[in-house]
Design an enzyme around this catalytic site. Structure first.
Site, PDB file in Angstrom:
ATOM      1  N   LYS A  13       0.847  -1.193   0.000  1.00 22.71           N
ATOM      2  CA  LYS A  13       0.000   0.000   0.000  1.00 22.71           C
ATOM      3  C   LYS A  13       0.880   1.240   0.000  1.00 22.71           C
ATOM      4  CE  LYS A  13      -0.568   2.131   3.372  1.00 22.71           C
ATOM      5  NZ  LYS A  13      -0.605   2.725   4.723  1.00 22.71           N
ATOM      6  N   VAL A  92       8.836  -5.400   7.498  1.00 22.67           N
ATOM      7  CA  VAL A  92       7.812  -5.331   8.543  1.00 22.67           C
ATOM      8  C   VAL A  92       7.729  -3.906   9.090  1.00 22.67           C
ATOM      9  CG1 VAL A  92       7.149  -6.222  10.820  1.00 22.67           C
ATOM     10  CG2 VAL A  92       8.198  -7.749   9.120  1.00 22.67           C
ATOM     11  N   GLY A  97       1.539  -0.912   4.404  1.00 20.03           N
ATOM     12  CA  GLY A  97       0.426  -1.855   4.589  1.00 20.03           C
ATOM     13  C   GLY A  97       0.742  -2.969   5.541  1.00 20.03           C
ATOM     14  N   SER A 100      -1.740  -5.144   7.737  1.00 18.86           N
ATOM     15  CA  SER A 100      -3.084  -4.827   7.255  1.00 18.86           C
ATOM     16  C   SER A 100      -3.329  -5.435   5.881  1.00 18.86           C
ATOM     17  CB  SER A 100      -3.282  -3.312   7.189  1.00 18.86           C
ATOM     18  OG  SER A 100      -3.258  -2.748   8.479  1.00 18.86           O
ATOM     19  N   ASP A 127      -5.953   0.515   8.281  1.00 15.74           N
ATOM     20  CA  ASP A 127      -5.639   0.330   6.864  1.00 15.74           C
ATOM     21  C   ASP A 127      -6.328  -0.880   6.241  1.00 15.74           C
ATOM     22  OD1 ASP A 127      -4.017   2.566   6.591  1.00 15.74           O
ATOM     23  OD2 ASP A 127      -2.160   1.484   7.000  1.00 15.74           O
TER      24      ASP A 127
END
Length: 277
Positions: A13, A92, A97, A100, A127
């Site tokens: 994202k 991470v 994103g 999520s 998110d």
């Protein structure tokens, strides 16, 4: 017929623009963001069976498969038993994103297996609703208001993460102002040039406080510009940044150059909504 076993992508994202427009009495910040998704991401494998989670991939070491993992929480929220394997290909806690997107991919995969989508996916995180869509969208409120937008131009890009961790609450607390104006009207972008021109009149309000907390982010943005990026910005609360390029070849060369600093850097592009793979 529902699919017995599925593979579901969890694309990265990108907050192409992110304005912080207020703060509620309960402490949650109000956002207005143009969100898009890249052609790279994690991958979820789901099959029938007792609920379980296995994590593989280059960033598996940064995650635990315990009860609090968002993939397991997503399956429980959907009331489903499934054997889940997460192929963790993205850094991470990096502003793109992460958990999520993985949770949203689990929900999409379970829907293909015949399970109903939960009524309130935002319970899993702010998110998750936009990652469940995994298409260009305007995200507002605390993340619960998601308006799907027309497809964006498939711009070549590079994602870069300097390998540092940032606390999202700490970045928000470092904001100098929390009552900024919302995004301007979002048009249909005919090409990448018009998208970039529009983005230049927007911000990521979290970028400056993140750069103060982690100066390496500013170094990444400078390096993206030095390798030919037409536009560069941090995504989310960091530390991953993205840069737009005028060709896939230039993006690939830039990613190779940026990896020499010891950073995670991959070439990709703004991508259409994911389909089953």
């Amino acid at each position: 017929m529902p699919d017995a076993e599925v593979v579901e992508p969890a694309p990265a994202k990108l907050n192409l623009a992110l304005h912080v427009t207020g703060r509620r009495a309960d402490g949650y910040h109000l956002l207005d963001s143009l969100v898009a998704f890249a052609g790279v991401g994690d991958r979820l494998h789901l099959s029938p069976g007792p609920l379980s989670l296995r994590i593989t991939g280059p960033f598996a070491a940064g995650l635990e498969a315990g009860e609090g993992n968002l993939c397991l929480r997503a399956a429980r929220l959907a009331g489903a038993d499934a054997a889940i394997t997460l192929d963790k290909r993205l850094p991470v806690a990096s502003g793109i994103g992460g958990g999520s997107a993985d949770a949203a991919a689990v929900l999409r995969g379970l829907a293909r297996m015949g399970h109903a989508l939960p009524a309130a996916p935002a319970m899993l995180g702010a998110d998750v609703p936009v990652c469940l869509l995994s298409a260009p969208a305007r995200m507002q409120g605390t993340g619960e208001i998601v308006t799907k937008l027309p497809a964006l131009p498939p711009v070549p890009l590079v994602l870069v993460n300097p390998g540092i961790g940032l606390s999202t609450p700490q970045v928000f607390e470092a904001l100098a102002r929390r009552d900024n104006a919302p995004l301007p009207a979002i048009p249909r972008f005919a090409d990448s040039e018009r998208l970039i021109l529009w983005l230049r009149d927007t911000r990521n309000d979290l970028q400056d406080p993140a750069c103060r907390l982690a100066p390496a982010i500013g170094q990444v943005l400078d390096a993206l510009a030095a390798t030919g990026a037409l536009f560069a910005r941090m995504s989310g609360s960091g530390a991953t940044c993205f840069g737009f390029f005028d060709s896939a070849d230039r993006a690939a060369r830039a990613a190779s150059c940026l990896r020499q600093y010891g950073w995670w850097a991959v070439a990709s592009e703004l991508a259409p909504p994911p389909g089953p793979r």
